[in-house]
Scaffold this motif. Structure first.
Motif, PDB file in Angstrom:
ATOM      1  N   ARG A  92      -9.475   1.019  -5.495  1.00  0.00           N
ATOM      2  CA  ARG A  92      -9.553   0.640  -4.078  1.00  0.00           C
ATOM      3  C   ARG A  92      -8.257   0.900  -3.325  1.00  0.00           C
ATOM      4  O   ARG A  92      -8.183   0.638  -2.130  1.00  0.00           O
ATOM      5  CB  ARG A  92      -9.914  -0.836  -3.953  1.00  0.00           C
ATOM      6  N   GLY A  93      -7.233   1.368  -4.024  1.00  0.00           N
ATOM      7  CA  GLY A  93      -5.971   1.669  -3.357  1.00  0.00           C
ATOM      8  C   GLY A  93      -4.795   1.411  -4.272  1.00  0.00           C
ATOM      9  O   GLY A  93      -4.899   0.711  -5.271  1.00  0.00           O
ATOM     10  N   PHE A  94      -3.657   1.959  -3.885  1.00  0.00           N
ATOM     11  CA  PHE A  94      -2.463   1.877  -4.725  1.00  0.00           C
ATOM     12  C   PHE A  94      -1.792   0.509  -4.672  1.00  0.00           C
ATOM     13  O   PHE A  94      -1.308   0.014  -5.675  1.00  0.00           O
ATOM     14  CB  PHE A  94      -1.471   2.966  -4.303  1.00  0.00           C
ATOM     15  N   PHE A  95      -1.735  -0.109  -3.512  1.00  0.00           N
ATOM     16  CA  PHE A  95      -0.962  -1.324  -3.325  1.00  0.00           C
ATOM     17  C   PHE A  95      -1.769  -2.567  -3.694  1.00  0.00           C
ATOM     18  O   PHE A  95      -2.840  -2.807  -3.129  1.00  0.00           O
ATOM     19  CB  PHE A  95      -0.483  -1.439  -1.875  1.00  0.00           C
ATOM     20  N   PRO A  96      -1.258  -3.391  -4.619  1.00  0.00           N
ATOM     21  CA  PRO A  96      -1.989  -4.591  -5.057  1.00  0.00           C
ATOM     22  C   PRO A  96      -2.307  -5.565  -3.924  1.00  0.00           C
ATOM     23  O   PRO A  96      -3.332  -6.219  -3.947  1.00  0.00           O
ATOM     24  CB  PRO A  96      -1.041  -5.235  -6.076  1.00  0.00           C
TER      25      PRO A  96
END
Length: 132
Positions: A92-96
């Motif tokens: 869903r994306g790189f950043f937690p």
């Protein structure tokens, strides 16, 4: 200051182990036992990937709470949390902070720490005299 706080380290380790196990156990209860109502896990089926994760969290979270087989249990839970992050959150994306994976990362590294440090003096392992 170090001497003052360091004498509480063994008890803090046991408390950390218990709370980590309790928090993982609650996810297992929510996924498998559907409690409490209103969680996002109400439609999880037992024989699904999330159902399998819930079973692991329920059983191993309980073992971690009491401190039985703490190192191996924590190691397995650490791996499960790494899988949870890379399968469920990372796509869903790189950043937690954006993919809602912060808890999975924290659980992964908390369990990895417990796998290396053991369950502490207030555990079933310690009462049985295990050194792992």
């Amino acid at each position: 200051m170090d001497q003052t706080f360091s004498k509480f380290q063994p008890a803090a380790l046991s408390l950390f182990r218990f709370i980590t196990g309790l928090l993982l156990f609650q996810y297992g209860v929510a996924k498998i036992l559907k409690f409490p109502a209103g969680t996002p896990f109400e439609k999880v089926e037992l024989f699904s990937l999330i159902g399998a994760a819930g079973s692991i969290e329920l059983i191993l979270g309980g073992l971690l709470m009491i401190g039985l087989w703490s190192r191996i249990v924590a190691f397995i839970l650490s791996g499960e949390m790494a899988f949870a992050y890379f399968i469920g959150h990372f796509p869903r994306g790189f950043f937690p902070i954006l993919n809602n994976g912060t808890a999975a990362i924290l659980f992964c590294f908390a369990c990895l720490y417990l796998a290396t440090s053991g369950g502490g003096p207030y555990s079933v392992d310690a009462k049985m005299g295990k050194k792992d």
